[in-house]
Design a protein around this motif. Structure first.
Motif, PDB file in Angstrom:
ATOM      1  N   VAL A  29       0.711  -1.274   0.231  1.00  0.00           N
ATOM      2  CA  VAL A  29       0.526   0.555   0.158  1.00  0.00           C
ATOM      3  C   VAL A  29       1.589   0.828   0.170  1.00  0.00           C
ATOM      4  O   VAL A  29       0.402   2.061  -0.620  1.00  0.00           O
ATOM      5  CB  VAL A  29      -0.558   0.357   0.972  1.00  0.00           C
ATOM      6  CG1 VAL A  29      -1.767   1.259   1.153  1.00  0.00           C
ATOM      7  CG2 VAL A  29      -1.951  -0.899   0.769  1.00  0.00           C
ATOM      8  N   THR A  71       2.589  -3.963  -5.508  1.00  0.00           N
ATOM      9  CA  THR A  71       1.343  -3.911  -4.884  1.00  0.00           C
ATOM     10  C   THR A  71       0.543  -4.824  -5.524  1.00  0.00           C
ATOM     11  O   THR A  71      -0.076  -5.412  -4.372  1.00  0.00           O
ATOM     12  CB  THR A  71       1.148  -2.387  -5.093  1.00  0.00           C
ATOM     13  OG1 THR A  71       1.534  -1.593  -4.944  1.00  0.00           O
ATOM     14  CG2 THR A  71      -0.906  -2.433  -4.515  1.00  0.00           C
ATOM     15  N   LEU A  75      -0.628  -8.593  -2.936  1.00  0.00           N
ATOM     16  CA  LEU A  75      -2.423  -8.529  -2.939  1.00  0.00           C
ATOM     17  C   LEU A  75      -2.973 -10.011  -3.117  1.00  0.00           C
ATOM     18  O   LEU A  75      -3.561 -10.502  -2.751  1.00  0.00           O
ATOM     19  CB  LEU A  75      -3.004  -6.898  -3.385  1.00  0.00           C
ATOM     20  CG  LEU A  75      -4.110  -7.010  -2.813  1.00  0.00           C
ATOM     21  CD1 LEU A  75      -4.828  -7.125  -1.410  1.00  0.00           C
ATOM     22  CD2 LEU A  75      -4.899  -5.782  -3.570  1.00  0.00           C
TER      23      LEU A  75
END
Length: 167
Positions: A29, A71, A75
């Motif tokens: 993040v 990212t 994830l």
């Protein structure tokens, strides 16, 4: 998201199903926010130049590559990692395109331990250590609610012992 029932054997039920702790997503993040911020800053910086269109495309391409790599991939990896305790076994599944996993039957679990640092205690996660009849103890890092999982896993293994309430 419940663990798929079609992967369980008859009479088996899920006791705990967890993904790794959300702290694993802090760096992705942060990378996303820095990438977007830096990209916007650089785009504004070159906007007065005659070659701004080419620079914007280059900034966008680099930004998208960084966001996907640093990212989106972590994830998806987090989302597709499962730590599951059932009434008969402990399962860990990881991976998207290529999957890997381990199953430990409850009857083979010798001991269950947990540990967590001060920061992990604040965040509510830790490392679960399972010793089975095989090689080295298996360590599962970043298990959310590790003390509760430890207690439930201990209860499931204790219930499988002679004199317990199952079997």
């Amino acid at each position: 998201m419940p663990y798929p029932d079609d992967l369980l054997v008859e009479g088996e039920r899920v006791v705990v199903h967890k993904h790794p702790h959300w702290k694993m997503l802090l760096v992705p993040v942060l990378v996303f926010l820095v990438t977007v911020g830096l990209g916007a800053f650089l785009a504004a910086l070159v906007s007065a130049q005659s070659w701004a269109g080419i620079a914007w495309i280059a900034i966008a391409v680099v930004g998208v590559v960084l966001i996907v790599w640093l990212t989106l991939v972590p994830l998806v990896r987090w989302r597709t990692t499962h730590f599951v305790v059932t009434t008969r076994r402990v399962l860990v599944r990881e991976g998207v395109l290529s999957r890997q996993g381990i199953d430990i039957p409850m009857a083979r679990v010798n001991s269950v331990q947990f540990r967590h640092t001060v920061l992990e205690r604040v965040l509510g996660c830790g490392t679960l250590v399972i010793e089975s009849g095989s090689d080295e103890p298996l360590e599962f890092h970043d298990v959310p609610g590790v003390e509760r999982v430890h207690a439930l896993l201990y209860q499931e293994t204790d219930d499988d012992l002679p004199g317990g309430c199952r079997r």
